[in-house]
Design a protein around this motif. Structure first.
Motif, short mmCIF file in Angstrom:
data_model
loop_
_atom_site.label_atom_id
_atom_site.label_comp_id
_atom_site.label_asym_id
_atom_site.label_seq_id
_atom_site.Cartn_x
_atom_site.Cartn_y
_atom_site.Cartn_z
N ALA A 58 10.90 -13.06 18.66
CA ALA A 58 11.03 -11.78 17.99
C ALA A 58 11.17 -11.97 16.48
CB ALA A 58 12.24 -11.01 18.54
N THR A 59 11.89 -13.01 16.08
CA THR A 59 12.05 -13.29 14.65
C THR A 59 10.71 -13.63 14.02
OG1 THR A 59 14.31 -14.08 14.97
CG2 THR A 59 13.18 -14.79 12.96
N VAL A 60 9.92 -14.44 14.69
CA VAL A 60 8.60 -14.80 14.18
C VAL A 60 7.73 -13.56 14.06
CG1 VAL A 60 6.47 -16.06 14.70
CG2 VAL A 60 8.69 -17.16 15.04
N ALA A 61 7.76 -12.71 15.08
CA ALA A 61 6.95 -11.49 15.06
C ALA A 61 7.37 -10.58 13.91
CB ALA A 61 7.09 -10.75 16.39
N LEU A 62 8.67 -10.43 13.73
CA LEU A 62 9.17 -9.51 12.70
C LEU A 62 8.90 -10.01 11.29
CD1 LEU A 62 10.66 -6.87 12.18
CD2 LEU A 62 12.81 -8.12 12.28
N THR A 63 9.01 -11.30 11.08
CA THR A 63 8.88 -11.83 9.73
C THR A 63 7.46 -12.27 9.37
OG1 THR A 63 9.53 -14.04 10.51
CG2 THR A 63 11.28 -12.59 9.68
N GLU A 64 6.62 -12.50 10.37
CA GLU A 64 5.27 -12.99 10.08
C GLU A 64 4.17 -12.02 10.51
OE1 GLU A 64 4.69 -16.91 11.63
OE2 GLU A 64 6.58 -17.69 10.79
N GLN A 65 4.35 -11.35 11.64
CA GLN A 65 3.29 -10.48 12.16
C GLN A 65 3.45 -9.04 11.71
OE1 GLN A 65 3.67 -11.26 16.34
NE2 GLN A 65 2.74 -13.29 16.22
N VAL A 66 4.68 -8.51 11.73
CA VAL A 66 4.90 -7.12 11.33
C VAL A 66 4.45 -6.86 9.89
CG1 VAL A 66 6.67 -5.37 10.90
CG2 VAL A 66 6.70 -6.70 13.02
N PRO A 67 4.70 -7.77 8.92
CA PRO A 67 4.21 -7.50 7.56
C PRO A 67 2.69 -7.27 7.49
CG PRO A 67 5.83 -9.24 7.50
CD PRO A 67 5.57 -8.97 8.95
N ALA A 68 1.93 -7.97 8.32
CA ALA A 68 0.48 -7.75 8.34
C ALA A 68 0.16 -6.36 8.86
CB ALA A 68 -0.19 -8.81 9.21
N VAL A 69 0.89 -5.93 9.87
CA VAL A 69 0.71 -4.57 10.40
C VAL A 69 1.06 -3.55 9.33
CG1 VAL A 69 1.51 -2.92 12.13
CG2 VAL A 69 1.15 -5.32 12.77
N MET A 70 2.15 -3.80 8.60
CA MET A 70 2.59 -2.85 7.58
C MET A 70 1.59 -2.73 6.45
SD MET A 70 6.67 -3.74 7.54
CE MET A 70 7.02 -2.60 6.22
N ARG A 71 0.95 -3.83 6.08
CA ARG A 71 -0.07 -3.77 5.03
C ARG A 71 -1.20 -2.84 5.44
NH1 ARG A 71 1.08 -9.28 4.44
NH2 ARG A 71 -0.61 -9.88 5.86
N SER A 72 -1.63 -2.95 6.68
CA SER A 72 -2.71 -2.11 7.17
C SER A 72 -2.29 -0.64 7.22
CB SER A 72 -3.14 -2.58 8.57
OG SER A 72 -4.13 -1.72 9.10
N LEU A 73 -1.10 -0.39 7.76
CA LEU A 73 -0.63 0.99 7.86
C LEU A 73 -0.41 1.61 6.49
CD1 LEU A 73 1.91 0.70 10.83
CD2 LEU A 73 -0.41 1.61 10.88
N LEU A 74 0.10 0.81 5.54
CA LEU A 74 0.34 1.33 4.20
C LEU A 74 -0.95 1.83 3.56
CD1 LEU A 74 2.17 1.87 1.79
CD2 LEU A 74 1.80 -0.49 1.06
N PHE A 75 -2.03 1.09 3.75
CA PHE A 75 -3.32 1.51 3.18
C PHE A 75 -3.68 2.91 3.66
CE2 PHE A 75 -7.88 2.03 3.60
CZ PHE A 75 -8.34 1.69 2.34
N HIS A 76 -3.55 3.15 4.95
CA HIS A 76 -3.93 4.45 5.50
C HIS A 76 -2.93 5.54 5.12
CE1 HIS A 76 -7.24 2.72 7.73
NE2 HIS A 76 -6.43 1.76 8.16
#
Length: 375
Positions: free
Chosen positions: A183-201
């Protein structure tokens, strides 16, 4: 020797280590879960945990979560002076931005910053030069509040959905530790990539709602659950969380479908804005219908106003916002009250029944209100 036989499958070396862990108060060889304890300690040792790490985690009740902590701490850390030098900015910029973003207080000599944080403070200093210091710090406050909510939501998701199931299924401590690490890996490494995409939209959607400097012409609505206090007292905590979660999900789905934005949720109440008054009325009616279709949810009531709203950093203010927030408290269960301005703008699309003039706290003159219904 009988108490130590649990360690025998792992060899004499592990037995010696187990004795050291027992002496440190980390392991109880006579406990029913002694083997589970040993497996966890071995797992943590393999991930680099030293005796001091284990002792601190044990004292804090975070032995299972230590694997995730070790993952976060794997990267090198820099002190205040070091990160400021790396970013090429004054230490004051680092402190101001960190505090504005709501980060916990830290000792200036403590190594808390990651090397990649330097880019954040470099960008912040450049933004201060362009927009001014206070606007940049206000933006940092908004960003920090949003990210704090994301982090808390992630912790709640793990604690409720994952850790809760572990308790029911009797999952081993090692499996829990591995899940915390993942969960730590997902939150610190994968979620930021998701947030970048969502922020654009979300930026594109925000542009669609207008780019006015100080004010924007918008309809603003507040909708809350009736009897929410009694509901909290009647239901178990997990049921309350589920009910409120469903309420917030419906709000997001309906408002976004009508071109608007949920500005914030405050427990049993949501605030939303929509550029078009007709769409705002339709959204309020659709939201009421969606809630009514959920058997677990009580009725809602709402208040809508419209006008030039003062744009804040992630929020909206002004007399019309205050009016919408106040008139929702005047509505009966299931009722949607709107102002004269809303009625005038959407009169041809919906049916409006006069609801009389009301004295609203903070407004000198009585306010004419109308009940919103489909035609």
């Amino acid at each position: 020797m009988g108490a130590w036989r649990r360690a025998e499958p792992y060899g004499e070396r592990v037995t010696d280590e187990a004795r050291a862990w027992a002496a440190a108060g980390l392991y109880d060889p006579s406990a029913p879960d002694a083997e589970d304890q040993l497996e966890l300690l071995r797992y943590l040792r393999e991930r680099g945990a030293g005796l001091d790490d284990l002792r601190r985690a044990k004292a804090d009740g975070r032995l299972v979560g230590l694997a995730g902590d070790l993952t976060r701490r794997a990267a090198p850390r820099l002190r205040l002076a070091e990160i400021a030098r790396e970013a090429g900015v004054d230490e004051r910029v680092v402190v101001a931005v960190s505090r504005a973003a709501g980060l916990p207080a830290y000792d200036d000599a403590a190594p808390v910053f990651r090397p990649e944080d330097a880019e954040v403070f470099r960008i912040a200093a450049q933004a201060m030069a362009v927009f001014g210091e206070e606007p940049m710090l206000e933006f940092s406050r908004t960003l920090g509040a949003a990210l704090s909510a994301v982090a808390d939501a992630a912790m709640a998701m793990f604690g409720i959905e994952i850790a809760g199931r572990f308790d029911e299924r009797g999952v081993t401590q090692v499996a829990r530790a591995a899940a915390a690490e993942a969960a730590t890996v997902a939150l610190t490494e994968q979620v930021p990539a998701v947030m970048r995409s969502l922020l654009f939209h979300h930026v594109e959607a925000a542009l669609g709602r207008g780019t006015g400097t100080h004010t924007l012409p918008l309809a603003v609505g507040f909708v809350d659950l009736v009897r929410s206090t009694a509901l909290v007292q009647e239901l178990a905590p997990d049921e309350v969380a589920s009910v409120i979660g469903t309420f917030e999900r419906l709000a997001m789905e309906v408002v976004v479908a009508h071109g608007g934005r949920v500005v914030k949720t405050i427990g049993d109440e949501v605030m939303f804005v929509v550029p078009d008054v007709v769409e705002a009325c339709d959204a309020a009616l659709a939201f009421r219908g969606a809630v009514a279709a959920e058997e677990r949810l009580p009725a809602v009531r709402g208040g809508l106003a419209s006008g030039d709203l003062v744009r804040g950093y992630g929020d909206f203010y002004g007399p019309d916002v205050t009016l919408a927030a106040r008139i929702v408290k005047l509505a009966s269960p299931g009722a949607l009250l709107v102002t004269e301005e809303v009625r005038a703008a959407a009169d041809r699309a919906f049916r409006f029944e006069p609801a009389g003039e009301h004295l609203v706290r903070g407004f000198a003159e009585p306010v004419a209100l109308f009940l919103l219904e489909r035609g």
